[in-house]
Design an enzyme around this catalytic site. Structure first.
Site, PDB file in Angstrom:
ATOM      1  CE1 TYR A   1      -4.106  -1.750   0.260  1.00 46.25           C
ATOM      2  CE2 TYR A   1      -3.035  -3.003   1.988  1.00 46.25           C
ATOM      3  CZ  TYR A   1      -4.066  -2.827   1.111  1.00 46.25           C
ATOM      4  OH  TYR A   1      -5.080  -3.738   1.071  1.00 46.25           O
ATOM      5  CE  LYS A   2       4.076   2.746  -4.568  1.00 50.55           C
ATOM      6  NZ  LYS A   2       4.504   3.218  -5.904  1.00 50.55           N
ATOM      7  CB  SER A   3      -0.396   5.984   3.299  1.00 48.60           C
ATOM      8  OG  SER A   3      -0.780   4.700   3.731  1.00 48.60           O
TER       9      SER A   3
ATOM     10  NE  ARG B   1      -4.938   0.805   3.156  1.00 52.20           N
ATOM     11  CZ  ARG B   1      -4.730   0.134   4.276  1.00 52.20           C
ATOM     12  NH1 ARG B   1      -3.631   0.333   4.960  1.00 52.20           N
ATOM     13  NH2 ARG B   1      -5.604  -0.730   4.732  1.00 52.20           N
TER      14      ARG B   1
END
EC number: 3.6.4.12
Length: 654
Positions: A25-27, A276
């Site tokens: 995941y990329k927040s 995300r």
């Protein structure tokens, strides 16, 4: 497609069954700075716009409460976000932290940085609460200055805060709360300087959002000053949530700032989920040697409490527990080392051991990919085929330039021809491949013209044949027409406004209760007595709108039952009579059923043992295998192969 907002993981829905690697995941971290003006008019109490809350409150207090509640929510739901509170127009001035002397050489008159832009701590939340509740010496800060503060100075102060504290954040916002629509009416030099400082903020990537407060005798007019420093469109922050976008009608200058702050707080409370991606830059194969890159999102996912640690409450104050896991052998009670543990699969009564490298190869079906293998009419996809949460994909230009154009052409073609694409889908490494239906989704907006769902593609995992079960046969009779007609009126009376259910307006009560308990423990507050549950039906309103119709429907039900009971007294199935009303003759007639059941069990026992001796248990049905296992106290849950294995083990041991 290019002008639409990228998707956001803002909503809750089904929880994913398989294990997810959180590192994928990329927040998107967010930095929010509240700039609240302190003046005599802003400190003057005003009657609340809500008739249910007649308590008078000043705009400054309302803005501080909003910042306080927003800080409470972000400290749990978005622990990486930064927040700060800047008071301008105050008699006192402060721009540096006493623990950080590096800012001591900077001076911004009449600007008081009450909370520095940082990840909120429990002490900062307590200090802000004390300022809101007018406790101790905190109230002395809210003393207005004798002269008007320079807006250029305020904007430059905000610029220095964002530059020093959040230089690499993708999302940076400045919320200005004021009731002065023309701070520099006569001085054109100060107006020009403020415009330049505002442009510097936008060049830095900071979005400025205005919350205007109309005075009782004067309506706020943004054209006098703020139209020159507030940009209506913010291309630097396309990831802004819908409730913070400047083009929203809910954020126009004609609205009252207090109501806008309440709307903001309500929106953040219902959408406090980190934004995300589930996977990024995955290849989408349209054909041989034709690939584009897309990113995937889970827009509908069940939100659960995120456990970062365990807390021990047995001492004088809560403490974080450091957990240690130790595996012990059953026979000798000695500690088992990690290198001694091996994983095996049971096959044919034996255990087959695989090395970790072999296990990875068993689960390796290739690199993650979305491969189109064909097209079908949209009508060929039944509504019940959606058994798991769908994936939303959106084009990405990082790996393949031109992906957006190709993706848009495919999206428009599927919509125009009313077709879906069948895809071979591997969402991540070591994941089982699935066949999915890629459906083109149109853009959806609300009544204010704010985008709720962007246009894009939805990948719906299709079920296998074993996942589909036939509905059980039923002998229920269709209700008479008068009952159906009256029930139709009841359903119409119970419909929500605009016949639309908005799940975002109803937060998860158990999750909110969990956060409320954490908040009370962290801030030394009293534990709440009961949770606030907005999902509880409004019984009074239901009774007011549909109570009479329900009673009328009940009278009609009695009439219809009486009519059917007279016509078919023996075969009436509307009402089941209890066992105590049965005649003794009926009880006597029902006794032989037990003998029939016993005989059926004996037949199943003989049949299973006969097939076992002939080594053809696979010819038996699943129901017979389950009945056999259940009769011997064994579990009857699982697939047919598991049931056969369980039956063989039982008969071998006997």
């Amino acid at each position: 497609m290019a002008d639409s907002n990228p998707p956001r993981d803002d909503e809750v829905g089904e929880e994913e069954e398989e294990e997810i690697d959180e590192s994928n995941y990329k927040s998107v971290k967010d930095a929010v700075l509240f700039a609240i003006e302190v003046s005599d008019s802003m400190l003057a109490p005003r009657p609340s716009a809500d008739p249910k809350k007649p308590v008078e409150e000043s705009p400054v207090t309302a803005a501080l409460k909003c910042a306080y509640h927003l800080m409470q929510q972000r400290i749990i739901s978005n622990p990486q976000d930064m927040m700060g509170v800047l008071l301008y127009g105050t008699q006192a001035s402060k721009f540096y932290d006493e623990d950080e002397g590096s800012r001591g050489d900077l001076s911004y008159p009449n600007c008081y940085l009450f909370t520095d832009l940082d990840i909120p701590s429990a002490q900062e939340v307590k200090d802000l609460r004390a300022l809101v509740d007018d406790e101790g010496e905190a109230r002395e800060i809210l003393v207005p200055a004798e002269k008007q503060v320079s807006m250029a100075n305020v904007l430059f102060c905000a610029n220095q805060i964002f530059t020093s504290k959040a230089p690499n954040f993708l999302s940076r916002r400045l919320f200005i709360v004021t009731d002065n629509d023309s701070p520099h009416t006569q001085d054109k030099a100060l107006r020009s300087a403020a415009t330049v400082r505002a442009k510097d903020l936008y060049d830095l990537g900071v979005t400025i959002e205005l919350f205007p407060i109309s005075q009782p005798e004067h309506e706020f007019d943004s054209s006098k000053f703020y139209d020159d420093i507030i940009y209506k469109i913010s291309p630097n922050d396309p990831d802004a949530p819908a409730y913070l976008q400047p083009d929203s009608k809910a954020s126009t200058a004609t609205g009252d700032g207090i109501s806008l702050l309440n709307t903001l707080l309500s929106s953040v409370n219902s959408r406090s989920v980190p934004r995300r991606t589930h996977f990024s830059n995955m290849p989408l194969e349209l054909g041989p040697n034709l690939k584009i890159s897309v990113s995937g999102y889970i827009l509908f996912r069940r939100q659960a409490p995120a456990r970062n640690c365990y807390v021990w409450l047995g001492g004088e104050k809560p403490e974080i527990v450091k957990g240690v896991t130790t595996q012990i052998a059953d026979d000798t009670a000695r500690t088992v080392e990690k290198w001694e543990i091996r994983k095996a699969y049971k096959f044919g009564g034996d255990q087959v051991v695989f090395t970790p490298e072999e296990q990875k190869e068993l689960k390796n079906f290739g690199d993650p990919v979305i491969r189109i293998i064909g097209f079908k009419p949209a009508s060929a996809l039944p509504f019940w085929a959606n058994m798991k949460h769908p994936y939303f994909i959106y084009p990405s230009e990082e790996d393949y330039v031109g992906s957006t154009r190709v993706f848009s052409a495919l999206h428009q073609t599927l919509l125009r021809q009313k077709k879906i694409a069948l895809v071979w889908f591997i969402p991540r490494r070591a994941a089982s491949p699935v066949l999915g239906a890629m459906i083109a989704g149109e853009e959806k907006v609300d009544e204010n013209g704010v985008q709720k769902y962007p246009p894009g593609m939805w990948i719906v995992p299709l079920p296998y044949a074993d996942d589909v079960r036939q509905n059980p046969e039923t002998t229920l009779n269709v209700a008479p027409e008068p009952l159906i007609d009256q029930m139709r009126v009841i359903v119409q009376q119970l419909q929500l406004p605009k016949a639309c259910y908005e799940p975002l307006k109803y937060p998860n009560p158990s999750l909110q209760w969990h956060y409320r308990i954490l908040q009370a423990l962290a801030l030394d507050e009293d534990l709440p007595e009961k949770p606030e549950d907005k999902t509880v039906p409004k019984y009074r309103q239901i009774d007011k709108r549909a109570g009479d119709y329900v009673l009328s429907w009940a009278d009609e039900l009695e009439k219809q039952y009486a009519t059917i009971a007279v016509e078919k007294p023996a075969s009436s199935t509307l009402v089941k009579r209890g066992a105590k009303n049965r005649a003794p003759e009926d009880e006597a007639e029902s006794k032989p059923a037990k003998k029939v059941k016993v005989e059926a069990d004996n037949n199943i026992e003989e049949e299973v043992r006969r097939h076992y001796q002939k080594n053809n248990l696979s010819r038996l049905t699943v129901n017979i295998l389950k009945d056999f296992l259940t009769s011997h106290g064994r579990s009857g849950v699982g697939k047919k192969a598991d049931l056969i294995d369980r039956v063989e083990q039982f008969l071998e041991s006997g």
